[in-house]
Design a protein around this motif. Sequence first.
Motif, PDB file in Angstrom:
ATOM      1  N   ALA A   1     -33.965 -27.410  -3.093  1.00 26.51           N
ATOM      2  CA  ALA A   1     -35.000 -27.337  -2.055  1.00 26.51           C
ATOM      3  C   ALA A   1     -35.937 -26.160  -2.298  1.00 26.51           C
ATOM      4  N   LEU A   2     -35.357 -25.053  -2.741  1.00 21.93           N
ATOM      5  CA  LEU A   2     -36.174 -23.864  -2.992  1.00 21.93           C
ATOM      6  C   LEU A   2     -37.128 -24.061  -4.171  1.00 21.93           C
ATOM      7  N   ASN A   3     -36.749 -24.949  -5.110  1.00 22.21           N
ATOM      8  CA  ASN A   3     -37.569 -25.190  -6.299  1.00 22.21           C
ATOM      9  C   ASN A   3     -38.212 -26.575  -6.287  1.00 22.21           C
ATOM     10  N   LYS A   4     -38.420 -27.111  -5.096  1.00 21.51           N
ATOM     11  CA  LYS A   4     -38.995 -28.447  -4.957  1.00 21.51           C
ATOM     12  C   LYS A   4     -40.343 -28.513  -5.677  1.00 21.51           C
ATOM     13  N   SER A   5     -40.575 -29.618  -6.382  1.00 22.43           N
ATOM     14  CA  SER A   5     -41.789 -29.718  -7.184  1.00 22.43           C
ATOM     15  C   SER A   5     -42.379 -31.121  -7.108  1.00 22.43           C
ATOM     16  N   LYS A   6     -43.604 -31.245  -7.606  1.00 22.42           N
ATOM     17  CA  LYS A   6     -44.282 -32.527  -7.724  1.00 22.42           C
ATOM     18  C   LYS A   6     -44.520 -32.808  -9.203  1.00 22.42           C
TER      19      LYS A   6
ATOM     20  N   HIS B   1     -11.696 -27.842  -8.081  1.00 23.60           N
ATOM     21  CA  HIS B   1     -12.869 -28.724  -8.001  1.00 23.60           C
ATOM     22  C   HIS B   1     -13.553 -28.620  -6.641  1.00 23.60           C
ATOM     23  N   SER B   2     -12.777 -28.410  -5.603  1.00 22.31           N
ATOM     24  CA  SER B   2     -13.366 -28.302  -4.262  1.00 22.31           C
ATOM     25  C   SER B   2     -14.128 -26.995  -4.091  1.00 22.31           C
ATOM     26  N   GLN B   3     -13.938 -26.064  -5.040  1.00 26.29           N
ATOM     27  CA  GLN B   3     -14.632 -24.783  -4.967  1.00 26.29           C
ATOM     28  C   GLN B   3     -15.839 -24.713  -5.908  1.00 26.29           C
ATOM     29  N   ILE B   4     -16.148 -25.812  -6.610  1.00 22.85           N
ATOM     30  CA  ILE B   4     -17.329 -25.826  -7.475  1.00 22.85           C
ATOM     31  C   ILE B   4     -18.565 -25.576  -6.616  1.00 22.85           C
ATOM     32  N   SER B   5     -19.390 -24.664  -7.035  1.00 24.84           N
ATOM     33  CA  SER B   5     -20.537 -24.254  -6.229  1.00 24.84           C
ATOM     34  C   SER B   5     -21.730 -25.185  -6.435  1.00 24.84           C
ATOM     35  N   TYR B   6     -22.182 -25.791  -5.354  1.00 25.74           N
ATOM     36  CA  TYR B   6     -23.423 -26.577  -5.428  1.00 25.74           C
ATOM     37  C   TYR B   6     -24.587 -25.676  -5.811  1.00 25.74           C
ATOM     38  N   SER B   7     -24.669 -24.540  -5.199  1.00 28.06           N
ATOM     39  CA  SER B   7     -25.820 -23.656  -5.348  1.00 28.06           C
ATOM     40  C   SER B   7     -25.957 -23.107  -6.763  1.00 28.06           C
ATOM     41  N   THR B   8     -24.848 -22.650  -7.345  1.00 29.44           N
ATOM     42  CA  THR B   8     -24.937 -21.956  -8.638  1.00 29.44           C
ATOM     43  C   THR B   8     -24.467 -22.785  -9.828  1.00 29.44           C
TER      44      THR B   8
ATOM     45  N   TYR C   1     -29.900 -30.633  -1.162  1.00 22.14           N
ATOM     46  CA  TYR C   1     -28.474 -30.967  -1.153  1.00 22.14           C
ATOM     47  C   TYR C   1     -28.242 -32.257  -0.402  1.00 22.14           C
ATOM     48  N   ASP C   2     -28.920 -32.444   0.730  1.00 18.87           N
ATOM     49  CA  ASP C   2     -28.686 -33.637   1.549  1.00 18.87           C
ATOM     50  C   ASP C   2     -28.959 -34.920   0.769  1.00 18.87           C
TER      51      ASP C   2
ATOM     52  N   ALA D   1     -18.267 -33.627  -2.849  1.00 25.29           N
ATOM     53  CA  ALA D   1     -19.582 -32.992  -2.983  1.00 25.29           C
ATOM     54  C   ALA D   1     -19.773 -31.879  -1.962  1.00 25.29           C
ATOM     55  N   PRO D   2     -18.875 -30.877  -1.942  1.00 25.53           N
ATOM     56  CA  PRO D   2     -18.960 -29.814  -0.931  1.00 25.53           C
ATOM     57  C   PRO D   2     -20.229 -28.976  -1.068  1.00 25.53           C
ATOM     58  N   ARG D   3     -20.783 -28.585   0.074  1.00 24.00           N
ATOM     59  CA  ARG D   3     -22.004 -27.769   0.088  1.00 24.00           C
ATOM     60  C   ARG D   3     -21.725 -26.346  -0.371  1.00 24.00           C
ATOM     61  N   GLY D   4     -20.687 -25.736   0.186  1.00 27.13           N
ATOM     62  CA  GLY D   4     -20.351 -24.375  -0.198  1.00 27.13           C
ATOM     63  C   GLY D   4     -21.399 -23.372   0.243  1.00 27.13           C
ATOM     64  N   ALA D   5     -21.234 -22.146  -0.213  1.00 32.09           N
ATOM     65  CA  ALA D   5     -22.152 -21.066   0.159  1.00 32.09           C
ATOM     66  C   ALA D   5     -23.334 -21.019  -0.789  1.00 32.09           C
ATOM     67  N   GLY D   6     -24.339 -20.223  -0.408  1.00 33.76           N
ATOM     68  CA  GLY D   6     -25.505 -20.027  -1.273  1.00 33.76           C
ATOM     69  C   GLY D   6     -26.688 -20.878  -0.852  1.00 33.76           C
ATOM     70  N   GLY D   7     -27.833 -20.543  -1.390  1.00 34.84           N
ATOM     71  CA  GLY D   7     -29.050 -21.256  -1.043  1.00 34.84           C
ATOM     72  C   GLY D   7     -29.110 -22.643  -1.664  1.00 34.84           C
TER      73      GLY D   7
END
Length: 610
Positions: free
Chosen positions: A295-300, A198-205, A232-233, A285-291
């Motif tokens: 944030a990259l897909n932020k929208s209105k 569980h601690s290795q679940i990727s936030y990014s992917t 993420y923050d 809620a670990p950040r982990g690696a990756g973008g």
Amino acid sequence: MRSVLLTTAAAAVVAAAFAASAISAPAPAPTAAAIPERASNFQLTDTTRLAHELHYFKAAPAIVLVSQVNGGKASREAVAQLSKLQAKYKDQGVLFYAINSKDSRDAAAAEAKAQKFAFPVLLDELQLVGEQLGVQREGEVFVVAPKSGFKVAYHGTVAETAKAIDAVLTGAPVANPRVEVKAGNVIAFPERARKAEHSQISYSTEIAPIIQEKCVACHQEGGIAPFAMDSYDIVKSMAPMIKESIMAERMPPYFADPHIGTFQSDMALTFEQNKKLIHWIEAGAPRGAGGDTLALNKSKAPEWPVALGKPDLVVTLPADVPASGTVAYQNMQVTNPFQGDTWLKAIAVKPGERTVLHHVTSNHTPDRGAPPPKLPGGSVGSYTPGAEPQVIATGAGAPVPAGGKLSFSMHYTTTGKAATDQTQIGYYTLKAAPEFIKRSTVISDFALKIPKGEARHKEIAYLEFPADAYIYTLYPHAHYRGWSVELKQKTPDGKESMLISLPKYDFNWQRDYDPIEPILIKAGTKLIATWIYDNSTDNKANPDPSIDVTWGEQSWQEMMYFRVNYRWADETVSNIRNDLQGKLMESRMIGALDTNADGKVQIDEFTGTM
């Protein structure tokens, strides 16, 4: 991989040997789990499809939970003893629940019926509640003290439960708050052994894509949610609240029972998404690696639904709403803006001031003295809190006859602050006439009466379809006392099948439920709606639990309402069947009174305000 084929005789020998070894082998030791100091909130559905939220019962003097599995000796003995305690403490308001983290709903329902369980069995299908409580075996008892912040005042065997309840009721500490439970079958919770994973679940992917798919439509800049999930923050800072909202099944706001029917635009988390999010949050809620995908897909939030684009025509409905008092329905009319007979493929309502707009209903009103229109009129748009755009089924259209007026009924509620509403209704039109006509009807009981203080009051009504029809949309509506709702069909041969169930209704999130494929309803079939209402003090949204509640337009009154959109099977644009619509309406009165749906109204069925 080698495949081994056993003869029937050999298989029987192997099975017998395995069974013998299983009986003689000692029960496996349960995976170690700590009992929490407090019981976190959760909502689970019972075997009768009613939802129960732990923290809903803040005023309860005590809540008793017991882990249960089907056929288990410890489970059956514990439930039998607790049933006696339930009878003993009933007048003091102590609540009792069994939690089944192992068996299917149908199997648990059969066990509860066969064993005559006296209190609800809650289905912990994802095992998340059992994990959080630290359940290891069947027959474990938890005595929770809501008035002490849902403290787990006692965990242990059923033998010491009465003493624990007595202590909680008097406000005294439980003499022995933790008693080891050694008897009973071990309940496997595989995820407990996977905490490192569980601690290795990727936030990014893994996590961000779930949030993007199921949350961002509301949680974006300018969206209807109170904050945007655009980094993420933000997600990390809101993680405890996100976990509680998911465990309490408030979010995502999609409440159809996943075991009944399949519907378009399903916003619910899948079982796997649900578990992944909760376990990731519990892992910190670990950040982990990756973008940072969010944030990259932020929208209105778009002005109009992306899938529909800009409407072909927009009607604006202005209104001033006072700060206080009861506002009568505001009836507005606009001259029909469409040129000639028109067919709608979608309608999107954009509320001007969501805080005061309770709902919008509408219809086409023909000009007085004019010849009857060729097309049947009907709704030209509706809105309730949480509503999505109304998209008409492929091949069909919503008719708007030429001429006349578009009439709108606007229901506003006051908030203590004056407001100006500028609700807009966007219309999307078909360029050519469709093949089928979308029609609507409502199942209701205008004679409903909900007794004061009653926590689970039931109202039933139906309509009988005089001809074959295809259902496009199911839409339940009630006010603040609505607790749960279901719709089933009863065919002429007496067979029943459930079409939709909302174990917990939420006034703030009312939406259309459109089946993936239109549902065929055969001639003579009754569509039976069942509403459960909570007029008790436990319902914090209840305007006044001290009064009997009857039908009314205002939010402090109540409605028993279920809209169905459909088409007649043999009706087309060139073969309009208004006669069928009239026959359908003939069943409305008896359907509102005939509680057992036998086609007859008995004296004891004249209830409510009748």
